[in-house]
Design a protein around this motif. Sequence first.
Motif, short mmCIF file in Angstrom:
data_model
loop_
_atom_site.label_atom_id
_atom_site.label_comp_id
_atom_site.label_asym_id
_atom_site.label_seq_id
_atom_site.Cartn_x
_atom_site.Cartn_y
_atom_site.Cartn_z
N ALA A 1 7.49 41.54 24.60
CA ALA A 1 8.49 42.77 24.56
C ALA A 1 8.57 43.28 25.68
CB ALA A 1 7.91 43.82 23.69
N ARG A 2 7.71 43.47 26.85
CA ARG A 2 7.93 44.18 28.17
C ARG A 2 9.01 43.36 28.64
NH1 ARG A 2 3.48 44.80 32.98
NH2 ARG A 2 3.40 42.61 32.58
N ALA A 3 8.87 41.94 28.91
CA ALA A 3 9.78 41.06 29.48
C ALA A 3 11.18 41.11 28.76
CB ALA A 3 9.37 39.45 29.18
N ARG A 4 11.26 41.62 27.54
CA ARG A 4 12.46 41.74 27.03
C ARG A 4 13.10 43.20 27.44
NH1 ARG A 4 13.87 40.35 20.69
NH2 ARG A 4 13.24 38.34 21.40
N GLY A 5 12.33 44.12 27.94
CA GLY A 5 12.75 45.24 28.47
C GLY A 5 12.71 46.35 27.32
N VAL A 6 11.92 45.96 26.23
CA VAL A 6 11.77 46.95 25.10
C VAL A 6 10.98 48.33 25.49
CG1 VAL A 6 10.45 47.36 22.92
CG2 VAL A 6 11.66 45.23 23.39
N ALA A 7 11.49 49.46 25.37
CA ALA A 7 10.90 50.68 25.63
C ALA A 7 9.35 50.71 24.63
CB ALA A 7 11.45 51.85 25.37
N MET A 8 8.22 51.25 25.61
CA MET A 8 7.17 50.97 24.67
C MET A 8 6.24 52.65 25.30
SD MET A 8 5.49 47.29 24.59
CE MET A 8 6.07 46.64 26.37
N LEU A 9 5.50 52.98 24.30
CA LEU A 9 4.60 54.01 24.68
C LEU A 9 3.37 54.04 23.67
CD1 LEU A 9 3.72 56.88 25.85
CD2 LEU A 9 4.98 57.89 24.16
N GLY A 10 2.11 53.62 24.27
CA GLY A 10 0.99 53.62 23.71
C GLY A 10 -0.04 54.74 23.79
N VAL A 11 -0.62 54.91 22.78
CA VAL A 11 -1.40 56.15 22.66
C VAL A 11 -2.96 55.64 22.39
CG1 VAL A 11 -1.80 58.19 21.55
CG2 VAL A 11 0.64 57.65 22.02
N CYS A 12 -3.92 56.30 23.09
CA CYS A 12 -5.34 55.87 22.96
C CYS A 12 -5.64 54.51 23.01
CB CYS A 12 -5.75 56.76 21.86
SG CYS A 12 -7.38 57.02 21.84
N TYR A 13 -5.82 53.98 21.47
CA TYR A 13 -5.94 52.56 21.31
C TYR A 13 -4.64 51.63 21.83
CZ TYR A 13 -7.36 48.12 19.20
OH TYR A 13 -7.70 46.89 18.86
N GLY A 14 -3.59 52.30 21.78
CA GLY A 14 -2.25 51.71 22.10
C GLY A 14 -2.41 51.46 23.68
N HIS A 15 -2.90 52.74 24.21
CA HIS A 15 -3.01 52.65 26.02
C HIS A 15 -4.02 51.62 26.31
CE1 HIS A 15 -4.03 54.31 29.88
NE2 HIS A 15 -5.11 54.62 29.36
N GLN A 16 -5.18 51.38 25.67
CA GLN A 16 -6.08 50.64 26.13
C GLN A 16 -5.65 48.99 25.84
OE1 GLN A 16 -9.56 51.65 24.18
NE2 GLN A 16 -9.28 54.01 24.49
N LEU A 17 -4.94 48.93 24.75
CA LEU A 17 -4.48 47.57 24.47
C LEU A 17 -3.38 47.24 25.21
CD1 LEU A 17 -4.33 45.18 22.27
CD2 LEU A 17 -2.73 46.42 21.09
N MET A 18 -2.27 47.95 25.70
CA MET A 18 -1.38 47.74 26.69
C MET A 18 -1.89 47.46 27.95
SD MET A 18 1.72 50.33 25.77
CE MET A 18 2.82 49.74 26.86
N ALA A 19 -2.87 48.06 28.38
CA ALA A 19 -3.56 47.78 29.62
C ALA A 19 -4.13 46.12 29.68
CB ALA A 19 -4.66 48.78 30.29
N ALA A 20 -4.82 46.02 28.48
CA ALA A 20 -5.65 44.75 28.86
C ALA A 20 -4.53 43.74 28.30
CB ALA A 20 -6.53 44.64 27.20
N ALA A 21 -3.47 43.75 27.62
CA ALA A 21 -2.40 42.74 27.47
C ALA A 21 -1.96 42.33 28.88
CB ALA A 21 -1.53 43.17 26.49
N PHE A 22 -1.63 43.62 29.74
CA PHE A 22 -0.97 43.29 30.88
C PHE A 22 -1.76 43.06 32.18
CE2 PHE A 22 2.12 46.49 28.68
CZ PHE A 22 2.94 45.51 28.17
N GLY A 23 -3.09 42.61 31.73
CA GLY A 23 -3.89 42.20 32.94
C GLY A 23 -4.91 43.02 33.43
N GLY A 24 -5.20 44.30 32.57
CA GLY A 24 -6.36 45.15 33.06
C GLY A 24 -7.54 44.97 32.13
#
Length: 247
Positions: free
Chosen positions: A89-112
């Motif tokens: 979704a990020r590669a496609r350019g989709v706008a995203m906002l993760g909150v709490c669990y979403g924040h941690q999940l996005m960071a982990a998904a992107f290499g953190g």
Amino acid sequence: MPRLMIVKTGDSFADVVRDHGDFEDFFLTALAPMAEADDELTLTVHDARTEGVPPLPAAEDGVLITGSHAMVSEAEPWSEALKPWLVEARARGVAMLGVCYGHQLMAAAFGGESGYHPGGREVGTRRLRLTTAGRADPLLGTLPTAFPAQLTHSQSVLTAPPGAEVLADNGHDPFQALRYGPRQWSVQFHPEFSAEVMRAYLAHQHEVLAAQGEEPEALLAAVAPTPEAGGLLARFAEQLARTPTLA
């Protein structure tokens, strides 16, 4: 008309759901004015735990990822399945906002890395600071340099992904808000929480907070509305509705 998908990753406490609604309801309430004004935005909810990986949104659409009582480090199958979906979704350019669990999940998904914070839980109305990058950010830059926000988490982003910009921090957590690309953000705090919901969470966590040396009654007394942080959701939706670039 852009579509904004709320990806549900958990349920709140039963009494919170009864009295205030569930996680997705907090977002729907905050975003209802945008959805109702001139048909500017279409809102949908997708429960990733029971419905599987969502369809990939179109590039002009957006995604909100909710909080959860699950833990990213437990690597539940439904959660792990979202990681490559987020990358695509990020590669496609989709706008995203993760909150709490979403924040941690996005960071982990992107290499953190996300996991239990060595300092324990952070709960209550706490003060955060925008970094230099945060003050210049098109989304968070509308906030005051120092602002109160509602927080409740025992896990955090421990290592930010390569290339991520740190937008906000405080003494407990150096990664309170991150930006991963032109249209992708995540925040550890809860812009969707009201003061009443925050008090309900503190009531559930009284014993564990006391055990880690906090003063639950003082935290409860310090709970206050956080309209500046809460306005982040409308800002995200407004930008999504007005322009496909969000920059």
